[in-house]
Design a protein around this motif. Sequence first.
Motif, PDB file in Angstrom:
ATOM      1  N   ASP A 189       0.831  -1.215   0.000  1.00 52.97           N
ATOM      2  CA  ASP A 189       0.000   0.000   0.000  1.00 52.97           C
ATOM      3  C   ASP A 189       0.863   1.261   0.000  1.00 52.97           C
ATOM      4  O   ASP A 189       0.562   2.231  -0.702  1.00 52.97           O
ATOM      5  CB  ASP A 189      -0.933  -0.003   1.212  1.00 52.97           C
ATOM      6  N   LYS A 192       2.505   1.656  -3.424  1.00 57.47           N
ATOM      7  CA  LYS A 192       1.502   2.146  -4.373  1.00 57.47           C
ATOM      8  C   LYS A 192       1.312   3.648  -4.225  1.00 57.47           C
ATOM      9  O   LYS A 192       1.207   4.388  -5.216  1.00 57.47           O
ATOM     10  CB  LYS A 192       0.168   1.435  -4.148  1.00 57.47           C
ATOM     11  N   LYS A 193       1.238   4.091  -2.976  1.00 56.47           N
ATOM     12  CA  LYS A 193       1.045   5.516  -2.703  1.00 56.47           C
ATOM     13  C   LYS A 193       2.215   6.331  -3.246  1.00 56.47           C
ATOM     14  O   LYS A 193       2.022   7.386  -3.858  1.00 56.47           O
ATOM     15  CB  LYS A 193       0.882   5.734  -1.203  1.00 56.47           C
ATOM     16  N   LYS A 195       4.176   5.520  -5.654  1.00 54.10           N
ATOM     17  CA  LYS A 195       4.136   5.500  -7.121  1.00 54.10           C
ATOM     18  C   LYS A 195       3.105   6.477  -7.638  1.00 54.10           C
ATOM     19  O   LYS A 195       3.338   7.200  -8.613  1.00 54.10           O
ATOM     20  CB  LYS A 195       3.833   4.085  -7.610  1.00 54.10           C
ATOM     21  N   ARG A 196       1.927   6.519  -7.003  1.00 52.84           N
ATOM     22  CA  ARG A 196       0.884   7.464  -7.409  1.00 52.84           C
ATOM     23  C   ARG A 196       1.351   8.904  -7.261  1.00 52.84           C
ATOM     24  O   ARG A 196       0.999   9.766  -8.067  1.00 52.84           O
ATOM     25  CB  ARG A 196      -0.386   7.261  -6.573  1.00 52.84           C
ATOM     26  N   ASN A 197       2.131   9.153  -6.210  1.00 52.79           N
ATOM     27  CA  ASN A 197       2.602  10.510  -5.929  1.00 52.79           C
ATOM     28  C   ASN A 197       3.829  10.897  -6.755  1.00 52.79           C
ATOM     29  O   ASN A 197       4.374  11.987  -6.587  1.00 52.79           O
ATOM     30  CB  ASN A 197       2.922  10.664  -4.443  1.00 52.79           C
ATOM     31  N   LYS A 327       1.277  -2.027  -9.482  1.00 50.33           N
ATOM     32  CA  LYS A 327       0.887  -1.351 -10.725  1.00 50.33           C
ATOM     33  C   LYS A 327      -0.473  -0.689 -10.563  1.00 50.33           C
ATOM     34  O   LYS A 327      -1.325  -1.172  -9.846  1.00 50.33           O
ATOM     35  CB  LYS A 327       0.858  -2.352 -11.885  1.00 50.33           C
TER      36      LYS A 327
END
Length: 327
Positions: A189, A192-193, A195-197, A327
């Motif tokens: 988690d 993922k965060k 990567k999103r940022n 991903k």
Amino acid sequence: MSVLIDPYMFELSDEREIRNNISFFTKVIKIASHSGKNEQVSFAIYQGMIERMEKRIIRPFPIDMNKIQDKELKGLILQINNSFKNILLQFIESIDIDECEGNQEFQVKNDEELVEDDNYYELLNVLLIPCYSKIIDIDWRIITGYKTKGKSIGDTFEISCDCENHKYSKLCKFVSVDEIIPIKDKAIDELKKKKRNGEISCVNFVIATMGSHHNHVQANGKKFECLEDLSAQNKVVLRLLKELGLFKIIFGEFSPKGIKGVGTMSIQSVESKEIQDIVAVKFSAETKMVIDTFLYFPKGVGKLLQKYFQAELLNYKNVSELVEKIK
């Protein structure tokens, strides 16, 4: 191991409390939906509670939807209701309170008022099941959220039974749902965060150098300046780590001892700098040498990789699985 849910989490009525506990239910549903794949965590709801929820059309919030004015909150509750019915109850463990051989005159220390509360009295009886049943194992943690009724995160009590047939004692604690999320899931988690940022990016040119030591990385002794200059065997896992932000590699001292599969590595330590994490690994090269290697990642990523893999050997299979998961 089954984890119990505070019964008062199904008795919320205040709109503010409901909003404050949306994440609680979404996390419970997520963990429960993964329980078929990961047996580390499973939830148990005792039969009496399930029957009561069935009578109220299986709602986590026992209030009339028409009384909620906030349209956004109504939508969230409807989503959770559907997930709770369609996902959670498929994977949750239903536990019935069997009759034990003794008299069930148990004692509660540190919080005697629990026995006087009907909701918690039923929960206490469930906590006694492992005393006389070898099939069911109940965790010492009871997950709860932020509410005014019932117990709070951090509250503890001890339940014990000392009858002629069995002797049993269990120290229990009300905890946040975050405490029971598997370490790997937390790491995923957080990755993922990042990567999103935009904190994790795949660079085209990953620097690869030898430091001040001889080249015992390449079997043909060929020099290299970047990751792509390495042989296919040597870079089989390192290329995957590019997807997790790897941007620099330094190969150091070498030893013929402890060789594993070529291209694999094990994390030894992580040093967090101001803008980067330096991950020290034992790298198994195609030369049959184990090389002390330093991998450079964006800040925080190295620590998360250490949390995810722990003592596990990094190979093509498990690293590619992690790449897919974020991903």
